[in-house]
Design a protein around this motif. Structure first.
Motif, short mmCIF file in Angstrom:
data_model
loop_
_atom_site.label_atom_id
_atom_site.label_comp_id
_atom_site.label_asym_id
_atom_site.label_seq_id
_atom_site.Cartn_x
_atom_site.Cartn_y
_atom_site.Cartn_z
N GLN A 1 -4.68 -0.43 -4.58
CA GLN A 1 -5.49 0.52 -3.82
C GLN A 1 -5.41 1.89 -4.47
O GLN A 1 -4.32 2.45 -4.62
N ARG B 1 -0.44 -9.92 -2.29
CA ARG B 1 -1.31 -10.86 -1.59
C ARG B 1 -0.80 -12.28 -1.81
O ARG B 1 -0.44 -12.64 -2.92
N ASN C 1 5.89 -1.10 -3.54
CA ASN C 1 6.70 -1.03 -2.31
C ASN C 1 8.00 -1.79 -2.51
O ASN C 1 8.00 -2.92 -2.99
N ASP D 1 7.47 6.33 2.35
CA ASP D 1 6.26 5.70 2.90
C ASP D 1 6.24 5.80 4.43
O ASP D 1 7.29 5.91 5.06
N ARG E 1 -0.52 6.28 8.38
CA ARG E 1 -1.91 6.07 8.80
C ARG E 1 -2.14 6.41 10.28
O ARG E 1 -3.21 6.87 10.65
N GLU F 1 -10.16 7.01 6.57
CA GLU F 1 -11.33 6.15 6.80
C GLU F 1 -12.62 6.91 7.01
O GLU F 1 -13.69 6.33 6.93
N TYR G 1 -9.65 3.36 3.14
CA TYR G 1 -10.88 2.59 2.96
C TYR G 1 -12.06 3.46 2.60
O TYR G 1 -12.97 3.02 1.89
P1 C2E Z 1 2.02 0.11 3.26
O1 C2E Z 1 2.87 0.21 2.05
O2 C2E Z 1 2.08 1.26 4.22
O3 C2E Z 1 0.55 -0.11 2.73
C1 C2E Z 1 -0.61 0.36 3.34
C2 C2E Z 1 -1.32 -0.71 4.12
O4 C2E Z 1 -2.44 -0.13 4.78
C3 C2E Z 1 -1.90 -1.82 3.26
O5 C2E Z 1 -1.88 -3.00 4.06
C4 C2E Z 1 -3.33 -1.36 3.04
O6 C2E Z 1 -4.22 -2.42 2.72
C5 C2E Z 1 -3.63 -0.77 4.39
N1 C2E Z 1 -4.68 0.24 4.34
C6 C2E Z 1 -5.00 1.06 3.30
N2 C2E Z 1 -6.00 1.90 3.61
C7 C2E Z 1 -6.34 1.62 4.88
C8 C2E Z 1 -7.34 2.17 5.78
O7 C2E Z 1 -8.10 3.07 5.45
N3 C2E Z 1 -7.38 1.63 7.03
C9 C2E Z 1 -6.54 0.63 7.43
N4 C2E Z 1 -6.69 0.16 8.67
N5 C2E Z 1 -5.61 0.08 6.60
C10 C2E Z 1 -5.51 0.58 5.35
P2 C2E Z 1 -1.33 -4.39 3.49
O8 C2E Z 1 -1.75 -4.56 2.07
O9 C2E Z 1 -1.68 -5.43 4.49
O10 C2E Z 1 0.24 -4.18 3.46
C11 C2E Z 1 0.97 -4.00 4.64
C12 C2E Z 1 2.39 -3.61 4.34
O11 C2E Z 1 3.07 -4.68 3.69
C13 C2E Z 1 2.52 -2.43 3.39
O12 C2E Z 1 2.36 -1.23 4.10
C14 C2E Z 1 3.93 -2.63 2.87
O13 C2E Z 1 4.87 -2.12 3.78
C15 C2E Z 1 4.05 -4.13 2.85
N6 C2E Z 1 3.86 -4.59 1.45
C16 C2E Z 1 2.72 -4.81 0.77
N7 C2E Z 1 3.00 -5.21 -0.49
C17 C2E Z 1 4.36 -5.23 -0.60
C18 C2E Z 1 5.27 -5.56 -1.67
O14 C2E Z 1 4.90 -5.86 -2.81
N8 C2E Z 1 6.62 -5.49 -1.38
C19 C2E Z 1 7.07 -5.11 -0.15
N9 C2E Z 1 8.38 -5.06 0.06
N10 C2E Z 1 6.23 -4.78 0.86
C20 C2E Z 1 4.89 -4.84 0.64
#
Ligand code: C2E
Ligand code: MG
Ligand code: MG
Ligand code: MG
Length: 276
Positions: free
Chosen positions: A45, A63, A114, A176, A200, A236, A255
């Motif tokens: 992103q 993913r 992350n 974060d 967020r 957003e 987004y």
């Molecule tokens: P995060 O690090 O706070 O990542 C941001 C999350 O918000 C991501 O969800 C992203 O897709 C989403 N997001 C970004 N912009 C917007 C927006 O404008 N609106 C909304 N509603 N959502 C937005 P995602 O990809 O589902 O990831 C969720 C969480 O999972 C991440 O929060 C992070 O804590 C964790 N995560 C993701 N990848 C990894 C990884 O490789 N390792 C670890 N340990 N945790 C991960």
């Protein structure tokens, strides 16, 4: 009737709690083979400078596409990977893959990864980062690690040591989801952060809750006083972006500005931005 629903239909009659345990167990066993079956990918992103609109970097987001199911959200499978310890090898894969991506991106482009508290607890995460940096040959300053406040809450020496070791490697560290959970302002002096990411939840209520605007403005002020970069997540709407800019927030992610995308798509926007 329940039996005819399929092999596990009888579970319908067991308490919700037992059902959840069995869901976690079966996810855990699926996760166990997911790495070797190549079921993980990273999406990226983009992050933008709010003043100039310039693309500055991207956050790698994991993913998992289970072959028999639809893509599963990290919010659902990361906790299971953490409980089982599988987040350690999965996290190593994430670091290696992000470093590899950096070798294909412009030299001033940065990628954030992350890190889970479990990676700090159950492995030498600084050593892993050092190994992946060495293997890919990328400049350490191009890698950022994102950690959450829950890690700092544990308040142990090993964590502080690992953060210092990461810092010594030359990678940058972002806090974060700032402002949620157990925020302590003392963390800002105690640990070597470079970046604060405003959660967020504050960005999404900027227009509707005066308290959110006050918090965001205060965090931007803290960032300035501590010489930290401040980035807002979950942008957003244009109105949110305008407010963040007026408060002096450095960067934005969301987004409105760019969705998580495959590396090939990121390479396109990163190299286009380069030639401008
Ligand atoms: P995060 O690090 O706070 O990542 C941001 C999350 O918000 C991501 O969800 C992203 O897709 C989403 N997001 C970004 N912009 C917007 C927006 O404008 N609106 C909304 N509603 N959502 C937005 P995602 O990809 O589902 O990831 C969720 C969480 O999972 C991440 O929060 C992070 O804590 C964790 N995560 C993701 N990848 C990894 C990884 O490789 N390792 C670890 N340990 N945790 C991960
Ligand atoms: Mg993050
Ligand atoms: Mg976040
Ligand atoms: Mg978040």
């Amino acid at each position: 009737r329940a039996k005819s629903d399929g092999g596990n239909g009888w579970r319908f009659f067991t308490p919700e709690h037992d059902r959840r345990i069995s869901v976690v167990r079966s996810m855990e066993s699926d996760l166990r083979g997911a790495l070797s079956r190549g079921e993980f990918t990273l999406n990226y992103q983009p992050k933008f400078c709010l003043v100039t609109g310039r693309l500055t970097g991207a956050e790698a987001l994991l993913r998992w596409t289970h072959p028999a199911k639809r893509p599963i959200s990290p919010a659902d499978f990361i906790p299971v990977a953490e409980l089982s310890g599988l987040i350690v090898p999965i996290g190593e894969w994430v670091l290696a893959t992000a470093c590899e991506a950096l070798t294909r991106l412009p030299a001033d482009f940065r990628v954030a990864v992350n890190l889970s508290p479990v990676q700090f607890r159950r492995s030498d995460v600084a050593e892993t980062v050092a190994a992946k940096l060495a293997l890919s040959g990328i400049a350490p300053a191009r890698l950022e690690v994102e950690i959450t406040e829950s890690l700092l809450l544990e308040n142990n020496r090993a964590t502080a040591g690992a953060l210092e070791a990461l810092k010594a490697l030359g990678v940058t560290i972002a806090l974060d989801d700032f402002g949620t959970g157990y925020s302590s302002l003392a963390y800002l002096c105690k640990f070597p952060f470079d970046t604060i990411k405003i959660d967020r939840s504050f960005v999404q209520t900027l227009e509707t809750e005066p308290g959110s605007a006050a918090i965001v403005r205060a965090v931007v002020g803290l960032g300035r006083d501590f010489s930290l970069k401040v980035i807002a997540e979950g942008v957003e709407t244009e109105a949110q972006k305008r407010m963040l800019l007026s408060f002096g927030c450095d960067e934005g992610q969301g987004y409105l500005l760019g969705r998580p995308m495959p590396l090939e798509a990121l390479l396109q926007i990163a190299t286009n931005a380069d030639s401008r």
